[in-house]
Design an enzyme around this catalytic site. Structure first.
Site, PDB file in Angstrom:
ATOM      1  N   SER A 104      45.918  44.666  41.578  1.00 30.40           N
ATOM      2  CA  SER A 104      46.968  45.673  41.459  1.00 30.40           C
ATOM      3  C   SER A 104      46.759  46.768  42.497  1.00 30.40           C
ATOM      4  O   SER A 104      45.623  47.160  42.779  1.00 30.40           O
ATOM      5  CB  SER A 104      46.934  46.263  40.050  1.00 30.40           C
ATOM      6  OG  SER A 104      47.816  47.346  39.959  1.00 30.40           O
ATOM      7  N   HIS A 125      47.953  50.033  42.562  1.00 31.19           N
ATOM      8  CA  HIS A 125      47.835  51.466  42.223  1.00 31.19           C
ATOM      9  C   HIS A 125      46.455  51.862  41.688  1.00 31.19           C
ATOM     10  O   HIS A 125      46.197  53.029  41.437  1.00 31.19           O
ATOM     11  CB  HIS A 125      48.934  51.883  41.237  1.00 31.19           C
ATOM     12  CG  HIS A 125      48.755  51.386  39.843  1.00 31.19           C
ATOM     13  ND1 HIS A 125      48.328  52.203  38.820  1.00 31.19           N
ATOM     14  CD2 HIS A 125      48.947  50.167  39.295  1.00 31.19           C
ATOM     15  CE1 HIS A 125      48.274  51.495  37.705  1.00 31.19           C
ATOM     16  NE2 HIS A 125      48.647  50.264  37.963  1.00 31.19           N
ATOM     17  N   CYS A 131      44.853  58.478  17.843  1.00 35.73           N
ATOM     18  CA  CYS A 131      45.136  59.157  16.582  1.00 35.73           C
ATOM     19  C   CYS A 131      46.190  58.330  15.868  1.00 35.73           C
ATOM     20  O   CYS A 131      47.355  58.704  15.804  1.00 35.73           O
ATOM     21  CB  CYS A 131      45.654  60.564  16.821  1.00 35.73           C
ATOM     22  SG  CYS A 131      44.428  61.644  17.533  1.00 35.73           S
TER      23      CYS A 131
END
Lengths: 383, 375
Positions: free
Chosen positions: B194, B196, B317
Site C-alpha cells: 500500500s 500511503h 470503548c
C-alpha cells in the site's frame, strides 16, 4: 387534471377557540418539514392541498409529512373541474388495472346537480363500461375510487388514503427536555411525547475520554432521526467525566449510577430553565435495569421541581424495540459504543437505594460546584 | 502535534508531492487514450510499475497490479487465488485477509487458521500442520500490523510448497514494504502493498503477482492493468507511490536503524511500572505495542490526543465484548486485562528523537494521572 396531495388532520382536537392556534402550528410544522421542496399549500376546511410540486418529489413529500404530528392521513389526488365527464376521466386514471372496486363520494357543493349516491352510481357504471376487467364489490373491494366534490367548483379524485402519524401538532403542548443516552429507549420516549404535541429538545451526557467520539456522534444521529418528528431539535451535550471521577473517588462504588442520575436531573433542570422546557423526559421503564426501580425514580425525582415524564414506564423491552424500529432509531441505538452509564460501572449497583443512604453518599461531594462546572461548558447543536 | 500513528497512515511526502504535482495539473490525461499525450502517460505508468516492483522482486518474474488499496489487493488474492480444497491463513491477519477468509468460509470453503506465537508472528509448525495436499491457497501476514512481529514468509512459503506443491502462497506486506530489507523469495506467489503507509497517497495499493500464476481479475471493465484490474488508472497515486517507494528504499537500512533507535528511546523513556511491552525485540522497529495496566487503551488515546500526541489503540470503548478487544492481541495469548490497555506507537523516517521522548513523557503523565483518578 392536476395532481395534488391532500393533507387531512384530526379535527377532534381542533375545536373551539384553540383551533387557530393548532392550525397555525400545524402549518408551521408542515412548512418546516417541506423546506427545500417547491410547492404551494392551500387551506380548505379540515384539510390542506399541496399543489405545484414536481411529480418526482411526491415520495419525498409523503415521507416527510409522515413525520409531522397532527396529520391524520394523506392522499395523492387528481384535481378536476366539478363536471361529470372530468370526474369520470380522473376516476379511470386512478383505477387499478384489475380487481374489484367501490366508488365513495362526498359532496360539499350542494348545488352540484347529482347527489353523492347518484354520483357513485353513475361513475361506477361508467367505469364498468370502460373497463370490463374490473368488477364492483361494495363490501370488500380491492380498492376505492373516492370523489370529493368541493364548494369551489373543483373535485378531487383519489384511490388511497395513506395513514399519517396522527397525534397533535408539535408545539401545542409545551416543551420538554429529553435525556438522550444513545440507547434504544430514550428516542422512543421522545417520539411518544412529541406525538402528544410537545416540543422536545435533547440533552446528552458523555464522559470523554472514557467514552469515544463515535458514541457522541451516535447520539447526534439519533437526534437527527428524531428531529423531523419534533419539528427540529436543540441538543445539549454535557460532559460529566469530573462528576463520575469524584463519585468514583469519594463514594461507595455501588451508588455510581444512582448518584450520577441525580446529577443528570439537576443539570437537566438548569438546562430546561434556559431552554424554556417545562419538564424532563426519560426513557425509563420500570425494572429494566438496576437504576430503574421505583426507589431509583423516587430518588431522582427528589432533586428537581420539574415533572419527569416517563412514557415507557410500563413497556416491555420488546414493545420498545418494535417502536424504535418503526421510527428508524433502532439500528443506530444498537451500535456498540459505550455511554457514560457503563463507565466505572459497579459490579453490584444498589437496586433499592434508600434516600438516606444516597444523601449520605452525596454528602461526600461538592454537588453545587460539580453541577456548576458541568453546565459551564455545554456544547449546543441545533438539528 | 506529534504524530506517531504511522502504521495507520503516513503524511504524504512533501518532496514526492512536488514532483508528482504535474500529474494532477498538466499530465491529467487518460492513459488509455490513443493520442500521444495519453499514450506517453501509459508508458510512464509502465515504467513506474516496474520501478515499484524492482525494489523487492524481479520485474521479469512478477507483474504489478495496481489496486485502490492494500485491502483490495488482499481481496483479489484471496477471492481469485483460492481454488478448490482448503485455504490456510493465520489468526494474526489484518481484517482485509481475515474477513475475506471468513467470507470464503461462508461460501463453503474449508478455511483453517494457524495460531500465533506470543509476539504475534505466525506459529510455523501449526501452519504447516494445517497444510495438506488439498491446500490451494495460503496467506500469511509479513509484519503484524498490531505488534510489528515479523514472520519469515519466504521460509514459510518454501515449507508450504514442500507439503502442497500446487498451493499458491500470498503475503500481506503492507507494514513491511519500504520498511524492512526484504526480497520476495522463490516460493511466494503474491504480495500486497500500500502506498500511503510509506508517504504515498491513500487510494493506491498493489498486488505483486508471479508471472507464471494465472488468476482471474477481481474487477472487470475496460481492461486496464492487463485486464487484471479495470478502471481508469490513478496516475497521480501511482506516480506518488513510485516516488515515495524510491525514496524509502534509497535509505532503507538507514531508516530501519533510525526506527530501531526511536523504539529503544521510547521503551527506555516509558515508565516500566505503568507499561508492559507486548512487541518483541525482534519485531519491526516501526511498530511498538505496549499495554497500560488497568486503563483502557482508547481512554489514553483520547487524552493523549488532547495533549498533542496522536497514537493508535488496540481496544475500543465498545459495549460489545467481542468488539472491545483486538482479535490479534488475544490470539497472541495476551490476557483480556492487558488487551484492554493496548496502545500502538508507530514511527516514520521523519520521527525525531525529541518527538519520541515527548511521546513517552505525555504517555507517562497521562497514564499516571488517569490511574490516580481511577484509584
Amino acid at each position: 387534471m392536476t395532481t395534488v396531495i391532500i393533507i387531512r388532520y384530526s379535527e377532534i382536537y381542533l375545536k373551539g377557540k384553540n383551533r387557530g392556534f393548532f392550525e397555525r402550528l400545524l402549518e408551521e410544522n408542515i412548512s418546516k418539514a417541506l423546506k427545500g421542496i417547491k410547492c404551494e399549500r392551500v387551506k380548505q376546511s379540515g384539510r390542506y392541498l399541496l399543489e405545484g410540486y414536481d411529480e418526482g418529489d411526491v415520495d419525498e413529500i409523503l415521507f416527510r409529512l409522515g413525520r409531522v404530528f397532527g396529520i391524520h392521513d394523506l392522499s395523492v389526488a387528481e384535481k378536476v373541474p366539478s363536471d361529470m365527464d372530468e370526474i369520470l376521466r380522473a376516476s379511470l386514471y386512478v383505477c387499478e388495472e384489475k380487481g374489484s372496486f367501490k366508488v365513495l363520494c362526498q359532496r360539499a357543493d350542494k348545488s352540484f346537480p347529482l347527489n353523492s349516491m347518484e354520483i357513485c352510481a353513475e361513475i361506477g357504471g361508467k367505469i364498468l363500461e370502460a373497463r370490463p376487467d374490473l368488477s364492483v364489490d361494495i363490501h370488500q373491494p380491492d380498492f376505492y375510487v373516492s370523489i370529493d366534490v368541493r364548494e369551489n367548483g373543483t373535485s378531487l379524485v383519489f384511490k388511497d388514503r395513506v395513514k399519517g402519524p396522527g397525534g397533535m401538532p408539535v408545539g401545542t403542548a409545551g416543551k420538554g427536555l429529553l435525556l438522550l443516552s444513545g440507547g434504544i429507549d430514550s428516542p422512543v420516549a421522545g417520539h411518544m411525547i412529541a406525538k402528544r404535541g410537545m416540543k422536545v429538545d435533547g440533552i446528552h451526557f458523555h464522559s470523554y475520554p472514557y467514552t469515544n467520539l463515535q458514541a457522541k456522534e451516535k447520539v447526534i444521529t439519533l437526534a437527527k432521526k428524531l428531529s423531523p418528528y419534533t419539528s427540529g431539535m436543540t441538543l445539549y451535550i454535557v460532559r460529566v467525566t469530573k462528576i463520575q471521577e469524584e463519585i468514583h473517588k469519594k463514594c461507595n462504588a455501588d451508588f455510581m449510577v444512582a448518584l450520577l442520575r441525580r446529577f443528570m436531573v439537576r443539570i437537566a433542570e438548569i438546562v430546561s430553565q434556559k431552554d424554556g422546557a417545562q419538564c424532563i423526559i426519560t426513557g425509563e421503564s420500570l425494572g429494566q435495569v438496576a437504576s430503574q426501580t421505583i426507589e431509583g425514580m423516587t430518588s431522582t425525582g427528589l432533586v428537581t421541581s420539574l415533572p419527569i415524564l416517563r412514557p415507557l414506564v410500563g413497556f416491555d423491552k420488546e414493545e420498545i424495540i418494535e417502536r424504535a424500529k418503526a421510527i428508524d432509531t433502532f439500528s443506530t441505538s444498537i451500535e456498540p459504543f459505550e455511554d457514560c452509564c457503563t463507565v466505572f460501572l459497579p459490579r453490584h449497583p444498589v437496586i433499592h437505594p434508600k434516600i438516606s443512604d444516597i444523601e449520605r453518599e452525596e454528602g461526600k461531594l461538592d454537588v453545587d460546584s460539580l453541577v456548576r462546572e458541568a453546565v459551564s461548558d455545554i456544547e449546543i447543536l441545533r438539528l | 502535534m506529534i504524530y506517531l500513528d504511522n502504521a495507520a497512515t503516513t503524511k504524504p511526502d512533501a518532496e514526492c508531492l512536488k514532483k508528482a504535482k504535474k500529474y494532477l495539473y498538466e499530465d491529467f490525461y487518460n492513459p488509455s487514450s490513443v493520442y500521444k499525450e495519453g499514450y506517453d502517460l501509459k508508458l510512464d505508468l509502465l515504467s513506474a510499475k516496474e520501478e515499484i516492483l524492482s525494489h523487492i522482486a524481479n520485474p521479469r518474474d512478477f507483474d504489478l497490479i495496481v489496486t485502490s488499496c492494500g485491502t483490495e489487493a488482499d481481496n483479489h488474492a484471496l477471492f481469485c487465488g483460492a481454488k478448490r480444497g482448503n485455504v490456510v491463513t493465520t489468526m494474526g491477519e489484518h481484517s482485509a485477509v481475515y474477513n475475506a477468509a471468513k467470507e470464503l468460509s461462508q461460501r463453503g470453503t474449508d478455511v483453517r487458521y494457524a495460531k500465533l506465537k506470543e509476539d504475534g508472528s505466525v506459529n510455523g509448525d501449526d501452519l504447516l500442520s494445517l497444510v495438506d495436499e488439498k491446500t490451494s491457497f495460503v496467506s500469511c501476514i509479513h509484519v503484524n500490523n498490531e505488534t510489528g512481529a515479523i514472520s519469515d514468509v519466504n521460509a514459510l512459503a518454501s515449507a508450504v510448497k514442500k507439503k502442497a506443491p500446487g498451493a499458491l502462497f500470498h503475503s500481506d506486506g503492507v507494514q513491511a514494504f519500504g520498511k524492512l530489507p526484504f526480497k520476495i523469495g522463490k516460493d511466494v506467489d503474491m504480495y500486497s502493498v500500500s502506498a500511503h503507509k510509506i508517504g504515498g497517497m491513500k487510494g493506491c495499493g498493489a498486488l505483486f503477482l508471479r508471472k507464471k500464476i494465472s488468476i482471474k481479475p477481481y474487477i472487470y471493465g475496460g481492461g486496464q492493468e492487463g485486464g487484471m484490474r479495470s478502471g481508469t488508472e490513478n496516475v497521480f497515486g501511482i506516480k506518488m507511490f513510485e516516488f515515495a517507494a524510491a525514496k524509502r528504499f534509497s535509505k532503507l537500512e538507514e531508516n530501519y536503524e533510525r526506527a530501531a533507535h526511536m523504539r529503544d528511546c521510547l521503551l527506555k523513556s516509558l515508565d516500566d511500572e505503568l507499561f508492559k511491552v507486548i512487541s518483541s525485540d525482534k519485531a519491526s522497529p516501526y511498530i511498538v505495542c505496549v499495554s497500560v495496566l488497568g486503563v483502557r487503551g482508547e481512554t489514553i488515546v483520547h487524552e493523549a490526543g488532547d495533549r498533542g500526541l496522536l497514537i493508535g489503540s488496540g481496544s475500543a470503548c465498545s459495549s460489545n465484548e467481542k468488539k472491545r478487544y483486538s482479535r490479534v492481541i488475544l490470539a497472541c495469548g495476551v490476557p483480556e486485562a492487558d488487551a484492554d490497555g493496548i496502545l500502538r506507537i508507530s514511527f516514520s523516517p521523519e520521527t525525531t528523537e525529541d518527538e519520541t521522548i515527548e511521546c513517552a513523557r505525555i504517555l507517562n503523565e497521562t497514564v499516571k494521572s488517569r490511574k490516580e483518578i481511577m484509584g
